[in-house]
Every structure is written in structure tokens, then in C-alpha cells.
Design an enzyme around this catalytic site. Structure first.
Site, PDB file in Angstrom:
ATOM      1  N   HIS A  80       4.602   7.285  -3.974  1.00 59.28           N
ATOM      2  CA  HIS A  80       5.764   6.405  -4.130  1.00 59.28           C
ATOM      3  C   HIS A  80       6.449   6.665  -5.460  1.00 59.28           C
ATOM      4  O   HIS A  80       5.948   7.431  -6.294  1.00 59.28           O
ATOM      5  CB  HIS A  80       5.337   4.933  -4.028  1.00 59.28           C
ATOM      6  CG  HIS A  80       4.514   4.452  -5.201  1.00 59.28           C
ATOM      7  ND1 HIS A  80       3.161   4.720  -5.315  1.00 59.28           N
ATOM      8  CD2 HIS A  80       4.837   3.744  -6.322  1.00 59.28           C
ATOM      9  CE1 HIS A  80       2.695   4.182  -6.437  1.00 59.28           C
ATOM     10  NE2 HIS A  80       3.695   3.590  -7.080  1.00 59.28           N
ATOM     11  N   GLU A 149       7.181  -4.940  -7.232  1.00 53.43           N
ATOM     12  CA  GLU A 149       6.132  -4.065  -6.698  1.00 53.43           C
ATOM     13  C   GLU A 149       6.192  -3.990  -5.174  1.00 53.43           C
ATOM     14  O   GLU A 149       5.778  -3.010  -4.582  1.00 53.43           O
ATOM     15  CB  GLU A 149       4.757  -4.566  -7.153  1.00 53.43           C
ATOM     16  CG  GLU A 149       3.547  -3.813  -6.593  1.00 53.43           C
ATOM     17  CD  GLU A 149       3.484  -2.326  -6.959  1.00 53.43           C
ATOM     18  OE1 GLU A 149       4.156  -1.924  -7.918  1.00 53.43           O
ATOM     19  OE2 GLU A 149       2.766  -1.568  -6.269  1.00 53.43           O
TER      20      GLU A 149
END
Ligand code: MN
Ligand code: MN
Length: 373
Positions: A80, A149
Site C-alpha cells: 500500500h 489509516e
């Protein structure tokens, strides 16, 4: 006569400025400089957990957000990147492996243990993995309070939300092969414990490696400051050249010890308390101030330039991970400032203070301090 009327007019102006208008009362109120991970939702996955404190949970901290994460042996936080923040992390327990690809096509695969940290500049590609034995626990800090997040750019989410034909062409796969890829975001996935680094190879064979490491063994260094009342380890850009936008500190303060009154001219400060109890005193000018007490899992914040001190008020040493949102560490301490001034300035600045007290004022910077012995 003219002069007198002018001075009366000035007096009136001055008085008017001192009268608090109703709107000034609200703007004088300070935000809370304390928040906590302990009251945040724990997200649980097969392979690990995640908890976040960003600006939604901590409105004062517009510049730093934090995530507390755990990964089981073989648990992988998937490939990511983050569009709006650099990532910094300190490992408390367990062993980790990280993989990174930078925009120049240079990569790094590195192992970390307790007391180590990593830094990934904004937008760099990465993954995190627990190596075992035991659960890896680590604190992530991001240099943007609006970081989320649960809105990161994960590859499975990307693939699942792109037309199949585009994914097929992009990766050189057939449509059937693309159909075998995950249909939704994985985020954390449970795998097997990774092989030793010496037996680990990149999928594409040998890679160009990054000239500067993304990993720093913070607690293996000599402390930046050390005394009977406390110790601090520092990872600014000076010690850890990769860390251009953040400085990380690990601080231990003995019971009754104090990180003395000081401020940072160029950075906000965000604190995560991992052990003990810390009293955070913040001075916000114009007679405004805040005192909060922080325990394990709590977070404190000090805006750039605000005066502050951290006092260890528990029975055991207090420990905290401290983040400043600049790689260039700067501070001015009250003790060092006093020591740099002539006595007559100090005597005039502190009217009617006996010379015996002026003489006792610090003659050098203290950094850590304790009760007068
Ligand atoms: Mn990340
Ligand atoms: Mn500070």
C-alpha cells in the site's frame, strides 16, 4: 493641551483593547491537548489489529496522526501507500519485516526488532510483516492529522475497483487470471512466517537497492541526552538521513524527573505514552495554559512554539515516543536561555527578586531536571 488630549485618546484605545469582547472569550479557550488510543475502536483482522487517533479524535493535532498496530507471525499489512503523509514507526515488541519501493525504482527489504524504527516518505510503496516469535506491536505516526489509516491506497482495493481489462493489460494477465485476484480489500492477511532475510529474494530477482536505509536502530544508539533524571534517544535527519519531515524521540523520565521547560521553534510535538504517568504542562501565551496527565495509551500534543514541560508523576519511570513534524530538530530551553543573559537583565526582568535567588538560576542548559537536591 493638545498633547494631553492625544494621550487620553490613547488611554481609551488601550482600555478598549483590554475589555474582553464576547467573541474573544471563545477564541481564548484552548483545545484539549490530550487524547487516547484506549477509547478508539479496535479493528481486528486475521493476522493483526489496528487502532487510530487522527484529527477526528484529537482536534488539536492537525499535523500528526497515529496508529497502534499489531501483527501476528506471518501477518502481512498488504502492499500500500499513503497519498497525504509520510509514515514513521517505532517497534515496541516482536520482530518485523518491511518492503519498500521508492520512485526511482530502488527497493529495500529490511528486518526490525524492538527499539528499531522506519520512515517512508509520502507516497512511497511499502508493506509490513510480523516475523515472530510472538506478536509484533508498533506505533505508526503520520505527518498529517487528516491522515486516515482506513483510507490508504491498498493494492487489492485498487485491483478490485478497476475494470478487469485494464488490470489484465496492466499486469500482462488473461481475464481468467484476473478473476482469480481478490474481489475486495485485504488490508491485513495471515501468511506463513517469512524465511530469513539471507534466503529472501524479490519476485523479479536482484533489485537496485536504496542508497539510504529506511530503517534505524534507535535504541542501539548512544542516548542523545542522559542524566540521573532521564534519557532520550533521537532520530532526527542528522542521525537518520531518510527522515526528512519527522524527528522521533524515545524518552524515559525517572519518577519525579522533568523534561524541563522548553519549546520547538519549527515543529509541533505529539507524544504517545507507553509506560508510567506524565504530566504535560503547556503554555499558550496571554495567560493561557493547560495541564493534562497522560498514562499508557494516551496521546499529548503541543503546537509549534508553545512552551511545555513533561513531568514523570508515577511510581515507575515514564516512557514516551515523541514525534516532531520536522526532520530538523530545534529547541530552546528556559535554563539555557537564562544562562545566556547578563545578571542585570535577569534582575530587571524579575523585579524585587533577592540576589541570592538570581544567583541560584541555571548557568547552563539542563534538559532533564529533578527536585532540588
Ligand atoms: Mn503504511
Ligand atoms: Mn518538547
Amino acid at each position: 493641551m493638545k498633547i494631553k488630549s492625544k494621550s487620553r485618546a490613547e488611554d481609551t484605545t488601550a482600555r478598549r483593547h483590554m475589555e474582553p469582547a464576547p467573541s474573544t472569550v471563545a477564541s481564548n479557550a484552548l483545545p484539549s491537548f490530550k487524547s487516547s488510543f484506549n477509547t478508539q475502536k479496535l479493528h481486528t483482522y486475521q493476522g493483526g489489529t489496528s487502532k487510530m487517533v487522527n484529527v477526528d479524535a484529537f482536534p488539536a493535532s492537525k499535523s500528526v496522526a497515529g496508529v497502534f498496530m499489531t501483527l501476528e507471525p506471518g501477518g502481512l499489512r498488504e502492499l500500500h501507500w499513503h497519498a497525504n503523509a509520510a509514515e514513521w514507526s517505532y517497534v515496541f515488541e516482536g520482530n518485523m519485516r518491511v518492503t519498500i519501493l521508492d520512485p526511482s525504482g530502488r527497493s529495500q527489504i529490511a528486518d526490525l526488532g524492538p527499539g528499531d524504527l522506519w520512515y517512508f516518505p509520502k507516497g512511497y510503496a511499502h508493506s509490513l510483516e510480523g516475523r515472530g516469535p510472538g506478536t509484533a506491536t508498533f506505533l505508526l505516526a503520520f505527518d498529517n492529522g487528516a491522515f486516515d489509516e482506513f483510507a490508504t491506497f491498498d493494492i487489492t482495493d485498487w485491483i478490485a475497483h478497476t475494470p478487469k481489462e485494464i488490470v489484465a493489460k496492466s499486469l500482462g494477465l488473461s481475464i481468467d487470471e484476473v478473476d482469480a485476484l481478490p474481489k475486495r480489500e485485504v488490508y491485513i492477511s495471515q501468511g506463513t512466517v517469512p524465511p530469513p532475510l539471507s534466503r529472501t529474494r524479490a519476485h523479479g530477482g536482484p533489485q537496485f537497492s536504496t542508497p539510504l536505509s529506511h530503517v534505524f536502530h534507535l535504541r542501539a544508539q548512544k542516548p542523545f541526552k542522559e542524566g540521573p533524571d532521564g534519557q532520550v534517544w533521537r532520530a532526527s535527519q542528522r542521525e537518520f538521513p531518510m527522515s526528512t519531515t519527522m524527528t522521533g524521540l524515545f524518552m524515559r523520565i525517572q519518577p519525579g524527573g522533568l523534561r524541563e521547560l522548553h519549546w520547538h521553534p519549527n515543529a509541533d510535538e505529539w507524544q504517545y505514552v507507553s509506560k508510567g504517568r506524565i504530566r504535560l504542562a503547556v503554555f499558550a501565551a496571554s495567560g493561557r495554559a493547560s495541564v493534562v496527565e497522560l498514562g499508557p495509551g494516551d496521546v499529548g500534543f503541543v503546537p509549534m512554539g508553545f512552551g511545555h514541560a513533561l513531568e514523570s508523576v508515577g511510581d515507575e519511570p515514564a516512557e514516551a515516543v515523541i514525534i516532531l513534524n520536522s526532520g530538523d530538530y530545534q529547541e530552546i530551553s528556559l535554563s539555557g536561555w537564562i544562562a545566556s543573559n547578563p545578571d542585570y537583565v535577569l534582575e530587571t526582568n524579575l523585579p524585587n527578586v533577592p540576589t541570592s535567588v538570581i544567583e541560584q538560576l541555571p548557568r547552563r542548559e539542563r534538559f532533564f531536571a529533578g527536585p532540588k537536591r
